[in-house]
Design an enzyme around this catalytic site. Structure first.
Site, PDB file in Angstrom:
ATOM      1  N   ARG A  19       0.801  -1.222   0.000  1.00 61.25           N
ATOM      2  CA  ARG A  19       0.000   0.000   0.000  1.00 61.25           C
ATOM      3  C   ARG A  19       0.838   1.279   0.000  1.00 61.25           C
ATOM      4  NH1 ARG A  19      -2.901   1.497   3.691  1.00 61.25           N
ATOM      5  NH2 ARG A  19      -4.595   2.439   2.474  1.00 61.25           N
ATOM      6  N   CYS A  55      14.265  -5.175  -4.316  1.00 70.78           N
ATOM      7  CA  CYS A  55      15.089  -4.406  -5.249  1.00 70.78           C
ATOM      8  C   CYS A  55      14.273  -3.291  -5.895  1.00 70.78           C
ATOM      9  CB  CYS A  55      15.655  -5.343  -6.305  1.00 70.78           C
ATOM     10  SG  CYS A  55      16.902  -4.581  -7.343  1.00 70.78           S
ATOM     11  N   GLU A  56      13.772  -2.377  -5.075  1.00 67.11           N
ATOM     12  CA  GLU A  56      12.981  -1.237  -5.527  1.00 67.11           C
ATOM     13  C   GLU A  56      13.227  -0.064  -4.586  1.00 67.11           C
ATOM     14  OE1 GLU A  56      11.080  -1.076  -8.147  1.00 67.11           O
ATOM     15  OE2 GLU A  56      10.785  -3.180  -8.708  1.00 67.11           O
TER      16      GLU A  56
END
Length: 344
Positions: free
Chosen positions: A241, A272-273
Site C-alpha cells: 500500500r 530491489c525497488e
C-alpha cells in the site's frame, strides 16, 4: 466467496462483487445460493440472465452505480467518479434497470454505490446518496417496481497513524441514516433497507505486522538533517500500500524499551525497488539496531490479501493472539512452497 463458503458462512448473507465476473464464478454463486449479486455492466447482466434462465432461478441483484462523486482519497481508491472501471453511470444504470425488469429473470432489489476508501467524513456520501436516491425513485416510477434495498458500499476510514481520526460506527450509521431519510422524505418515498460494507474498519485495526531489523543506515539530508533508514525482513511483498497508494503507516520499537532520543526514520524493505517503503516517516529511538523488532499497526485490511512473492520472498505467517496465548492460523511460506507449482 470460496473462502466464506469454506468457513460455513451463510451463502444467503453474501454479497458477490467484481467488475469482471466470469461465467464460472457467476455459476458458482448461483449454485451456492449467494444472497445478492452486484452487477457491474451490461455484459454481466446478459451473462447472469442467461445462466439464471438455464438454471431456472431468479437471483437477487443490485446495480452498481457510479454517482459522479470525487471522494477525498487517493485516486486509485476513489471509485465513484465517471472515468474509472467500476459500475454504471446514472443514465446507464437506469437503462440497465429497464432491461432487467423487461427480461423478468433477475430480481432487481436495489442499487449499490461505493464512492471510495479511507473516507473520514459523510460529505461525499451525502452527495452520492442524493443522486442515487433520485435514481432509485426514477426506476421505481418508470418501471413500476419496488427497490427494497440500498447499499452505500464501504470505505469508512481507520486510523493508520495518529493523524487519522475515524468516526465511530454508531456515528457513521446515524449520519448515513439521516442522509437517506432526508432524501427519501424530500421525494415522498419509503426509505429502503440500508446496508454498508465496513470491511477495512473491522479487520484493519485487528492486526499488526512484526518485522525484524536487519540493517540501520544513517543518511545525510539537506540542511544537516539525518534520516535513519531501518531495513526490515519484509517490505512491499507483505505491504504494497505504501508504494501503490502513498499510504501512511506508523511504527514502534516492539522488542524492548528505549530511552534513547528519537531520530527521523524510514522503515524500508529488502526488495530491489527504491519505492520499497513500509513507513515513510517515523520517529524511532536512535539506538534501534539489527535484531530489534519493529511493529507496524493497522495491517489487517489489505496487507496479507495483497501480499506477493516478489523477489521470491516467502510470505510471513499469521499468528492469532488472545488472552496471553498465541497460535498459527496461516503458516509461514517456505522455498518449497515457492517451487511447488513449477512443472518444467
Amino acid at each position: 466467496m470460496a473462502v466464506a463458503l469454506a468457513a460455513d458462512f451463510p451463502a444467503d448473507r453474501l454479497t458477490f462483487h467484481g467488475n469482471n465476473k466470469s461465467p464460472g464464478e457467476l455459476l458458482a454463486a448461483l449454485e451456492a445460493g449467494v444472497g445478492r449479486i452486484v452487477l457491474d455492466s451490461y455484459d454481466e447482466i446478459d451473462r447472469l440472465t442467461d445462466l439464471a434462465r438455464r438454471l431456472d432461478v431468479s437471483p437477487a441483484v443490485l446495480l452498481r452505480v457510479k454517482a459522479g462523486v470525487e471522494a477525498h482519497t487517493h485516486e486509485y481508491i476513489a471509485t465513484a467518479h465517471e472515468d474509472q472501471k467500476f459500475g454504471l453511470s446514472l443514465t446507464a444504470a437506469a437503462e440497465a434497470a429497464g432491461r432487467i425488469v423487461a427480461d423478468g429473470v433477475l430480481r432487481l432489489n436495489g442499487l449499490h454505490s461505493h464512492i471510495g476508501s479511507q473516507i473520514f467524513d459523510t460529505g461525499a456520501f451525502e452527495v452520492a446518496a442524493r443522486r442515487v436516491i433520485g435514481l432509485h425513485h426514477s426506476i421505481q416510477n418508470d418501471y413500476d417496481v419496488e427497490l427494497p434495498q440500498l447499499c452505500l458500499g464501504g470505505g469508512f476510514g481507520m486510523a493508520y497513524t495518529t493523524q487519522d481520526d475515524p468516526r465511530s460506527p454508531s456515528e457513521l450509521a446515524d449520519a448515513l441514516r439521516k442522509i437517506i431519510d432526508h432524501e427519501c422524505a424530500a421525494l415522498g418515498i419509503e426509505m429502503p433497507a440500508i446496508s454498508v460494507e465496513p470491511g477495512r474498519a473491522i479487520c484493519g485495526p485487528s492486526t499488526f505486522t512484526l518485522y525484524r531489523v536487519g540493517t540501520v543506515k544513517p543518511v545525510d539530508l539537506d540542511g544537516g538533517r539525518i534520516r535513519s533508514y531501518v531495513s526490515v525482513d519484509g517490505g512491499m511483498s507483505d505491504n504494497l500500500r505504501t508504494a501503490l497508494y502513498d499510504a501512511s503507516y506508523s511504527a514502534t520499537l516492539a522488542s524492548r524499551l528505549s530511552e534513547a532520543p528519537p531520530v527521523l526514520a524510514r522503515v524500508v524493505g529488502k526488495h530491489c525497488e527504491s519505492g520499497d517503503i513500509v513507513v515513510k516517516d517515523e520517529f524511532l529511538p536512535s539506538d534501534v539496531t539489527a535484531g530489534d523488532l519493529i511493529a507496524v499497526p493497522g495491517t489487517g485490511a489489505y496487507c496479507r490479501s495483497m501480499a506477493s512473492n516478489y523477489n521470491h520472498v516467502p510470505r510471513p505467517p499469521v499468528i492469532a493472539v488472545a488472552d496471553g496465548a498465541a497460535r498459527v492460523i496461516v503458516r509461514r511460506e517456505t522455498v518449497a512452497d515457492l517451487l511447488r507449482l513449477d512443472v518444467g
